[in-house]
Design an enzyme around this catalytic site. Structure first.
Site, mmCIF file in Angstrom:
data_model
loop_
_atom_site.group_PDB
_atom_site.id
_atom_site.type_symbol
_atom_site.label_atom_id
_atom_site.label_comp_id
_atom_site.label_asym_id
_atom_site.label_seq_id
_atom_site.Cartn_x
_atom_site.Cartn_y
_atom_site.Cartn_z
ATOM 1 N N HIS A 194 0.805 -1.220 0.000
ATOM 2 C CA HIS A 194 0.000 0.000 0.000
ATOM 3 C C HIS A 194 0.841 1.275 0.000
ATOM 4 O O HIS A 194 0.370 2.331 0.430
ATOM 5 C CB HIS A 194 -0.997 0.020 1.152
ATOM 6 N N HIS A 303 -0.587 2.833 7.577
ATOM 7 C CA HIS A 303 -0.622 3.336 6.206
ATOM 8 C C HIS A 303 0.788 3.767 5.775
ATOM 9 O O HIS A 303 1.430 4.551 6.483
ATOM 10 C CB HIS A 303 -1.553 4.543 6.102
ATOM 11 N N SER A 354 -2.873 6.030 10.560
ATOM 12 C CA SER A 354 -1.914 6.938 9.935
ATOM 13 C C SER A 354 -0.582 6.907 10.679
ATOM 14 O O SER A 354 -0.549 6.801 11.907
ATOM 15 C CB SER A 354 -2.466 8.375 9.951
ATOM 16 N N GLU A 540 -9.255 -2.341 2.325
ATOM 17 C CA GLU A 540 -8.675 -1.752 3.525
ATOM 18 C C GLU A 540 -9.681 -1.806 4.679
ATOM 19 O O GLU A 540 -10.624 -1.023 4.719
ATOM 20 C CB GLU A 540 -8.259 -0.304 3.254
ATOM 21 N N TYR A 579 -12.498 0.636 0.895
ATOM 22 C CA TYR A 579 -12.467 0.478 2.354
ATOM 23 C C TYR A 579 -13.616 -0.385 2.855
ATOM 24 O O TYR A 579 -14.637 -0.563 2.182
ATOM 25 C CB TYR A 579 -12.538 1.849 3.036
ATOM 26 N N ASP A 663 -30.604 -36.334 -2.630
ATOM 27 C CA ASP A 663 -30.786 -36.441 -1.180
ATOM 28 C C ASP A 663 -30.805 -37.887 -0.678
ATOM 29 O O ASP A 663 -30.887 -38.133 0.528
ATOM 30 C CB ASP A 663 -32.035 -35.689 -0.721
ATOM 31 N N SER A 665 -28.233 -39.830 -1.448
ATOM 32 C CA SER A 665 -26.808 -40.162 -1.394
ATOM 33 C C SER A 665 -26.266 -39.985 0.018
ATOM 34 O O SER A 665 -26.641 -39.042 0.726
ATOM 35 C CB SER A 665 -26.027 -39.272 -2.364
ATOM 36 N N THR A 668 -24.515 -36.533 1.168
ATOM 37 C CA THR A 668 -25.248 -35.266 1.210
ATOM 38 C C THR A 668 -26.036 -35.134 2.509
ATOM 39 O O THR A 668 -26.431 -36.123 3.124
ATOM 40 C CB THR A 668 -26.217 -35.123 0.023
#
EC number: 3.5.1.-
Length: 731
Positions: A194, A303, A354, A540, A579, A663, A665, A668
């Site tokens: 960044h 940052h 910051s 971000e 963001y 359904d 099987s 599942t």
């Protein structure tokens, strides 16, 4: 509100802006035409994977996007992919299986690109073009593989503003051409550091092309080549080794640049933390079996904007300076960028963080402008700028970078907790404009088509906008609304309502000329190394957003018996979507919230999606989809469908979907969850057997709802839902 009339000057400005925009659109069209095909990853009805032809369209379901995958399988919602070249054979490094640890490979390669006549990416400041170089930019790759070579993961930290979707897909395409299925979209993470002082021009979406002032194929190709070279070097250098993890706080290098947004979060939540920024640094130490140093990855939320928007020299900012110091120390006798030891200082949940720790002050009067709108009494928001600790931006970059280097060095030296356990990965393509978010067991919300709010144009205290917009705006302005409507067309009521309380400046999700302005198909991804989970975030996250995601993913692992996972937020990965704030921060509509492009429930959607990926890794090979459903008893009265579910595989030869399970099987499961007021949902699980053939699959749900109109007999109506397509890959 009284109707506003425009002065002659304002009328002239509107006319001028209309003409300039028309010229810009024309130039952009020319740029797109002359710079090659632009990859649009909008799901336009078909699903294409890099290994298969184009299957037919599938019906979108009202499901939460939860097709997931683990270890041997990746579940993905597909979108348009790049063309693939024939696979070339690449020799594998020799594998020696009788050791405890991982195969580890590290690599670093130059990816600087242009250093003149190109815009710098990050501040979106017109005229901030490159005019030289301060430091080179590097791609740093780390490959980890299990002793038998069966599972492996790749993490790449790149000294660029962010990873674009176009960049990632091109890298994956070339990796597939060279290595086949060894390095794939599920087990490769590309993360941008960044830095705001790297070349722009490597995007396909219109907003970013405008910010970049065009597309530069020269820079794009140089970035791709550098990333691939770093992975090639890491692949070639793989050797048995060990990985250790350590954590510790870094003090005195951050402030929260939107503290008034942070205060919108519940007091009970804020009380759990000692700071409004994440101070913890996570460090991975990599050594060979002799204990000799190989490399380091550090994740820390900050940052890289110590170099401000007056800078014209290409450089990697504070995190790059930290890498520079550690690599120079470990690679004694080598020039910068050379030597075997590789140190990456990767991005994390840095959205509201910051490095300009002296805080915001009015540059014309010197007084503080640490207020809800970041404005000054004289000059407004354009005068409110934060300063770093140094005499100038070069000095500030060194001070902040050195502090991070010093702490990482200490954590690296004292790291003693070894990372052990299997490697796994999970990945999914998601239409982020249409995710159903479950707020509780009975109520849902949805994400929105992308849009940028008014405060987006204000910029931040690290780099203000140029038109004196202010942060914290929850109402639009007739002047700018009129200009927008005349140039781009009026926005829909749907997008207005969806984004409230954001006043929309640019309805990018409804703009498609000359090409889509923002991504709608986004990929989410997790890779795990034993007890470490790395979440690949496509944007971000703010401080609290990151905390909530980490906590949710950790809780999801724990609920399936995987305790004490360390969850890392890795930012700016794979595709850029601006963001992601919390719902509460979104209400304040400062810069970060105005730039949360998928609306107020964006964070909740990501938490839901990443929990699904974590569940997939924790529970083994399970593909799961949750649909808005109806009571299954209705189906007993109607025999339209003979099953509640099917698992279907796409067959390229017949260009059709073939049922492989229903359904009846054993593998599942069909679960019905009753809610209130007649609402319910249904979950379908497919426990993928070892015998499942690699390929493209989907899950379908069949049900019946009971429609009851006043004074009329009830009617039973059939319906069905279809999951996004996903891919099963055997490793």
């Amino acid at each position: 509100m009284a109707k506003r009339t425009f002065s002659n000057l304002e009328t002239f400005l509107i006319f001028l802006l209309v003409m300039m925009t028309a010229i810009t659109v024309a130039l952009l069209s020319l740029l797109f035409i002359t710079s090659g095909t632009i990859e649009n990853h909008k799901d336009s009805g078909g699903h294409l994977f890099s290994t298969t032809p184009n299957p037919p369209a599938t019906q979108g379901s009202t499901a939460t996007q939860s097709s997931t995958a683990t270890q041997r399988s990746t579940a993905t919602q597909s979108s348009t992919a790049t063309q693939t070249s024939p696979v070339t054979s690449t020799p594998e490094p020799p594998l020696f299986q009788n050791f405890s640890g991982y195969y580890i490979g590290v690599g670093r390669a130059d990816c600087t690109g242009q250093v003149a006549d190109i815009n710098l990416m990050g501040y979106s400041k017109s005229g901030q073009n490159a005019q030289g170089i301060l430091t080179r930019l590097y791609s740093r790759a780390f490959i980890m593989a299990e002793p038998d070579g069966s599972n492996r993961t790749v993490f790449v930290s790149i000294d660029i503003g962010m990873v674009s979707q176009r960049l990632r897909l091109e890298v994956l395409n070339r990796l597939q051409s060279k290595y086949g299925s060894l390095y794939r979209r599920d087990n490769v993470i590309l993360s941008g550091t960044h830095t705001h002082s790297g070349p722009a021009g490597y995007f396909q979406y219109t907003v970013f092309v405008i910010a970049s002032e065009g597309f530069s194929n020269r820079t794009f190709q140089h970035m791709v080549t550098g990333i691939l070279k770093s992975i090639d070097i890491a692949h070639t250098n793989m050797k048995p080794g060990k990985i250790f993890i350590n954590k510790g706080n870094v003090d005195g290098v951050q402030i929260n640049r939107s503290p008034y947004s942070y205060l919108q979060n519940p007091q009970s939540e804020r009380a759990r933390y000692s700071s409004n920024t994440d101070k913890e640094m996570v460090v991975l130490k990599m050594v060979d079996l002799n204990g000799d140093d190989l490399g380091l990855i550090s994740w820390f939320a900050i940052h890289p904007v110590s170099m401000n928007n007056s800078n014209h020299l290409v450089n990697s900012d504070n995190v790059g300076y930290a890498s520079y110091l550690l690599e120079q120390e470990k690679n004694k006798g080598y020039l910068p960028g050379q030597g075997p030891f590789v140190a990456a200082f990767a991005s994390s949940n840095l959205g509201d963080v910051s490095p300009n720790i002296l805080g915001p002050h009015c540059i014309n009067t010197g007084e503080s402008c640490d207020n809800a709108n970041s404005t000054c009494p004289i000059g407004g928001s354009n005068m409110c700028i934060a300063k770093g600790p140094g005499q100038d931006m070069f000095d500030s970059t060194q001070i902040i970078g050195r502090a991070m280097y010093q702490r990482a060095k200490e954590l690296y030296a004292s790291a003693s907790q070894e990372v052990t356990g299997p490697l796994a990965s999970a990945h999914q393509w998601v239409d982020m404009t249409n995710v159903t978010v479950w707020l509780n067991s009975t109520h849902t919300a949805k994400t929105c088509k992308p849009a940028l709010g008014y405060s987006f144009a204000a910029g931040t205290i690290d780099g203000v906008g140029g038109l004196n917009f202010t942060q914290g705006k929850t109402e639009g302005d007739p002047f700018w609304d009129t200009i927008r409507d005349q140039i781009l067309g009026k926005l829909s009521e749907e997008i207005k309502e969806c984004h409230k309380p954001k006043p929309i400046l640019l309805h990018t999700g409804e703009l498609s000329k000359p090409h889509p302005w923002h991504p709608d198909i986004v990929d989410v991804q997790i890779i795990t190394l034993g007890s470490l989970a790395i979440t690949a975030i496509p944007g971000e996250f703010t401080t609290m957003s990151g905390r909530r995601l980490r906590e949710a993913v950790q809780a999801e692992f724990a609920s399936h018996g995987v305790q004490n996972m360390t969850v890392v937020i890795s930012g700016l990965c794979n595709v850029y979507t601006h963001y992601i704030t919390t719902y509460e921060e979104y209400q304040a509509q400062r810069y970060e919230a105005a730039s949360t492009i998928y609306g107020p429930h964006t964070l909740s959607a990501y938490i839901q999606l990443f929990r699904n990926l974590a569940k997939a890794i924790a529970t083994g090979e399970v593909a799961e989809v949750t649909f808005v459903g109806a009571n299954p008893k209705n189906s007993a009265q109607n025999e339209t469908h003979q099953t509640f579910l099917t698992v279907e595989k796409y067959e390229a030869t017949s260009t059709s979907w073939q049922i492989v399970c229903n359904d009846a099987s054993w593998e599942t499961r069909f679960y019905w969850h009753k809610g209130l007021l007649g609402l319910s949902n249904a979950t379908v699980e497919w426990h993928i057997p070892d015998t499942a053939q690699p390929g493209i699959y989907r899950i379908r749900y069949f049900g019946h709802n009971r429609k009851q109109d006043i004074l009329k007999p009830a009617v039973i109506l059939s319906f069905e839902g279809t999951s996004p397509a996903f891919e099963v890959v055997t490793t």
